[in-house]
Design a protein around this motif. Structure first.
Motif, mmCIF file in Angstrom:
data_model
loop_
_atom_site.group_PDB
_atom_site.id
_atom_site.type_symbol
_atom_site.label_atom_id
_atom_site.label_comp_id
_atom_site.label_asym_id
_atom_site.label_seq_id
_atom_site.Cartn_x
_atom_site.Cartn_y
_atom_site.Cartn_z
ATOM 1 N N GLY A 461 0.797 -1.214 0.000
ATOM 2 C CA GLY A 461 0.000 0.000 0.000
ATOM 3 C C GLY A 461 0.830 1.265 0.000
ATOM 4 N N ILE A 462 2.121 1.140 -0.244
ATOM 5 C CA ILE A 462 3.048 2.276 -0.216
ATOM 6 C C ILE A 462 3.486 2.613 -1.633
ATOM 7 N N GLY A 463 3.514 3.912 -1.935
ATOM 8 C CA GLY A 463 4.012 4.357 -3.228
ATOM 9 C C GLY A 463 2.974 4.288 -4.325
ATOM 10 N N GLY A 464 3.430 4.612 -5.529
ATOM 11 C CA GLY A 464 2.553 4.597 -6.679
ATOM 12 C C GLY A 464 2.298 3.190 -7.189
ATOM 13 N N LYS A 465 1.678 3.106 -8.362
ATOM 14 C CA LYS A 465 1.345 1.825 -8.965
ATOM 15 C C LYS A 465 2.613 1.102 -9.387
ATOM 16 N N HIS A 466 2.699 -0.179 -9.035
ATOM 17 C CA HIS A 466 3.893 -0.958 -9.350
ATOM 18 C C HIS A 466 3.661 -1.857 -10.559
ATOM 19 N N LEU A 467 4.683 -1.963 -11.365
ATOM 20 C CA LEU A 467 4.637 -2.819 -12.539
ATOM 21 C C LEU A 467 4.535 -4.287 -12.128
ATOM 22 N N LYS A 468 3.667 -5.023 -12.807
ATOM 23 C CA LYS A 468 3.602 -6.461 -12.616
ATOM 24 C C LYS A 468 4.487 -7.113 -13.679
ATOM 25 N N PRO A 469 5.595 -7.714 -13.269
ATOM 26 C CA PRO A 469 6.505 -8.281 -14.259
ATOM 27 C C PRO A 469 5.873 -9.429 -15.020
ATOM 28 N N THR A 470 6.318 -9.624 -16.232
ATOM 29 C CA THR A 470 5.820 -10.705 -17.065
ATOM 30 C C THR A 470 6.451 -12.012 -16.610
ATOM 31 N N THR A 471 5.681 -12.851 -15.942
ATOM 32 C CA THR A 471 6.152 -14.145 -15.466
ATOM 33 C C THR A 471 4.940 -15.024 -15.206
ATOM 34 N N ASP A 472 5.142 -16.227 -14.691
ATOM 35 C CA ASP A 472 3.987 -17.092 -14.413
ATOM 36 C C ASP A 472 3.409 -16.786 -13.043
ATOM 37 N N THR A 473 4.197 -16.977 -11.989
ATOM 38 C CA THR A 473 3.749 -16.659 -10.642
ATOM 39 C C THR A 473 4.800 -15.798 -9.951
ATOM 40 N N LEU A 474 4.350 -14.983 -9.019
ATOM 41 C CA LEU A 474 5.260 -14.100 -8.287
ATOM 42 C C LEU A 474 4.986 -14.268 -6.799
ATOM 43 N N GLN A 475 5.940 -14.833 -6.080
ATOM 44 C CA GLN A 475 5.795 -15.031 -4.643
ATOM 45 C C GLN A 475 6.187 -13.744 -3.927
ATOM 46 N N VAL A 476 5.258 -13.153 -3.180
ATOM 47 C CA VAL A 476 5.486 -11.866 -2.516
ATOM 48 C C VAL A 476 6.120 -12.085 -1.145
ATOM 49 N N GLU A 477 7.172 -11.311 -0.861
ATOM 50 C CA GLU A 477 7.867 -11.353 0.411
ATOM 51 C C GLU A 477 8.092 -9.924 0.895
ATOM 52 N N HIS A 478 8.554 -9.782 2.129
ATOM 53 C CA HIS A 478 9.024 -8.482 2.581
ATOM 54 C C HIS A 478 10.361 -8.199 1.905
ATOM 55 N N LEU A 479 10.536 -6.987 1.423
ATOM 56 C CA LEU A 479 11.735 -6.650 0.660
ATOM 57 C C LEU A 479 13.001 -6.864 1.472
ATOM 58 N N ASN A 480 13.025 -6.438 2.723
ATOM 59 C CA ASN A 480 14.253 -6.572 3.505
ATOM 60 C C ASN A 480 14.644 -8.036 3.688
ATOM 61 N N ASP A 481 13.653 -8.902 3.921
ATOM 62 C CA ASP A 481 13.949 -10.321 4.053
ATOM 63 C C ASP A 481 14.490 -10.896 2.747
#
Length: 582
Positions: A461-481
């Protein structure tokens, strides 16, 4: 436009409020050249400074320097310095070999933020309270560094709940194209094919080289060269912590036939193995550099990124089992801005890097594209990399690519080749605002330098709209981790003393693109026909086997000693198993 002075440790900084010239006395004769170095009071080198010598006018280069031959100064008693945005200055020549000039801004910077109670003001074309919605006037015209902000449609608003008080707020997903090589080839030849001509780069023809010693331990920092039959170098790289190097034919051109690796013919399957008579040894050193865009468009996320980067720096040593971590940072903008690049060289004192990162603010930019090649040039040539380190990682944090003109793209190509040759793995961290063309470029840079790619997501929920990269699946994690995990993946090596592998590999550690819960809940893979994928510690695909897991013979892959993972799909369910090759 500036670059940080990183190599002049003896220079004393002059007061911000006055002009000054520091002279370095040496035994100077009239037939020696004169070196002029121009910077500002923050030790940032200034390029494009006009230097008038008699009736001739010269300009400083990108590193703030200009060297005069003795004949150019014949009869000259002083130099006249001028630069847009700075007070002009006159330097008297006193027969010394080096002059260092510090220019002072001709006016104070405007304070783009002010507090009234709990509110933060932003100054656009008119003044507006930040708890009101205000129109976005342009990418570089909205100073977003003053408080916690978020984008709502075409407006920027203040949200106290989003204050970046700690790390762990930003979310991201990893796109490791080495792990999904067939998918990348499909993307390259279809959805992203148009961008090949834009950036003149195509990571298509890949050749992996595996180097071990006679005992089967991976060899790090071994130089491998891809050449044609005539010995012309096509690509150079160093082996990573797993003993692998990635070579590319036709990356920036048409390529060649009849290829050689270190003078020997390539293996028919493209995976060449080299065994050398060397002892098992590797440095404990790990170099981690953050290269980040600090233009105005980064304002919606920069303050959060600063928290994330400093958290990663603090955690890296413990996460890698006590390895000798050095950190540094390069911050950059664009050619028409207050500075071009600033640098904090790699150091084992993490507080130096953290303090440098904390001081940066987002401003300037003006257009979409930024000075990415120049930032990489500063990072690769001036950060003080340890050539013996077991890992050298550059996290490239940005929301825009470079300009597309031929000269800029050629400069970018030089940096990509330089990074690969030095064994510096570039890991782009893509923020809000990047477009598909930039996505292709970032993934290409990662592949060419044996890295991987991160894409911030909207989940935080932070920042502007983020690009969704072209791939099959994207596993979301915390950036620092995710950043800490990557440092571990890129630096882990088996101990030379015996069969033990580094203890830091906790039971639930699994590389992208596998999920941690697979190992925790399914430690054993059931018998039966299935498809089995073998990957190394960084998630790079090593091989694929179809059949019963009991029949899988890992020795057929001639794997070096280390940790590997088997990912299996059987009866509609995924399983992950960790294996130790001794």
């Amino acid at each position: 436009m500036k670059k940080i002075v990183y190599f002049l440790a003896a220079i004393l900084i002059c007061s911000i409020s006055i002009s000054c010239v520091k002279k370095v006395p040496v035994n100077h004769s009239q037939d020696q050249p004169l070196t002029l170095i121009v910077m500002d009071s923050t030790q940032a080198l200034l390029d494009a400074v006009q230097v008038k010598v008699g009736k001739q006018t010269y300009t400083t280069s990108y590193d703030g320097r200009i060297v005069f031959k003795p004949e150019q100064l014949a009869g000259v008693k002083s130099l006249q310095l001028s630069c847009e945005g700075y007070k002009s200055q006159t330097l008297s020549l006193t027969g010394e070999q080096t002059l260092i000039a510090t220019l002072v801004p001709n006016k104070e910077k405007k304070n783009n933020k002010d507090k009234e109670g709990e509110h933060v003001k932003y100054y656009l074309t008119s003044r507006a309270m930040a708890d009101e919605a205000v129109p976005v006037m342009g990418r570089a015209d909205v100073p977003l560094t003053g408080g916690a902000v978020k984008m709502v449609e075409n407006h920027v608003i203040y949200d106290e709940a989003l204050e970046p008080t700690s790390a762990g707020r930003l979310t991201a997903g990893e796109v490791n194209d080495f792990a999904k090589w067939a998918l990348w080839r499909n993307i390259l030849e279809n959805s992203h094919k148009e961008y090949i001509d834009t950036w003149r780069i195509a990571p298509r023809h890949r050749y992996t080289v595996q180097v071990t010693n006679k005992e089967g331990f991976p060899v790090v920092n071994y130089a491998v060269n891809l050449t044609d039959a005539n010995g012309n170098t096509l690509f150079q790289a160093l082996t990573d912590n797993t003993g692998k190097a990635e070579l590319w034919n036709g990356l920036l051109n048409q390529g060649a036939n009849d290829l050689r690796v270190n003078g020997e013919a390539l293996a028919e399957n493209g995976n060449t193995r080299i065994v050398i008579d060397e002892p098992c040894e590797a440095s404990e050193g790990v170099d981690v550099l953050f290269v980040f865009d600090a233009t105005g468009s980064m304002g919606d996320e920069l303050r959060y990124l600063q928290k994330e980067m400093n958290d990663v720096i603090a955690r890296a040593k413990e996460a890698t089992g006590g390895l000798a971590i050095r950190t540094g940072a390069v911050v950059y903008r664009d050619h028409t801005d207050e500075y071009l690049t600033r640098i904090s060289r790699l150091t084992d004192d993490i507080t130096v890097t953290q303090s440098f990162i904390d001081k940066q603010e987002a401003s300037g930019g003006g257009d979409y594209e930024e000075a990415v090649p120049e930032a990489l040039m500063a990072a690769l040539n001036s950060a003080g990399w340890d050539s013996e380190a077991r890992a050298r990682i550059a996290f490239l944090v940005l929301d825009a690519p470079c300009h597309e003109d031929s000269a800029t793209v050629a400069l970018l190509h030089e940096q990509i080749l330089n990074a690969a040759a030095q064994g510096i793995r570039i890991v782009p961290v893509v923020c809000s605002g990047l477009e598909k063309s930039g996505e292709y470029l970032m993934r290409s840079i990662a592949l060419a330098t044996n890295g991987t790619s991160f894409f911030l997501t909207d989940d935080s929920g932070i920042g502007g709209k983020h690009l969704k990269p072209t791939t099959d699946t994207l596993q979301v994690e915390h950036l620092n981790d995710m950043l800490v995990r990557t440092i571990v993946e890129f630096s882990l090596m088996p101990a030379c003393a015996g069969e033990e592998v580094a203890e830091l590999l906790i039971s639930d550690f699994v590389p992208n693109p596998f999920s941690t819960q697979d190992i925790a809940s399914n430690p054993d893979i059931p018998h039966g026909e299935g498809v089995h994928y073998i990957v190394d510690i960084s998630g790079k695909l090593i091989g694929m086997y179809e059949g019963d897991i009991e029949q899988l013979q890992l020795n057929q892959y001639q794997l070096p000693i280390g940790i590997y993972f088997i990912k299996t799909y059987i009866d509609g369910k995924w399983y992950t198993k960790k294996v130790l090759v001794r």
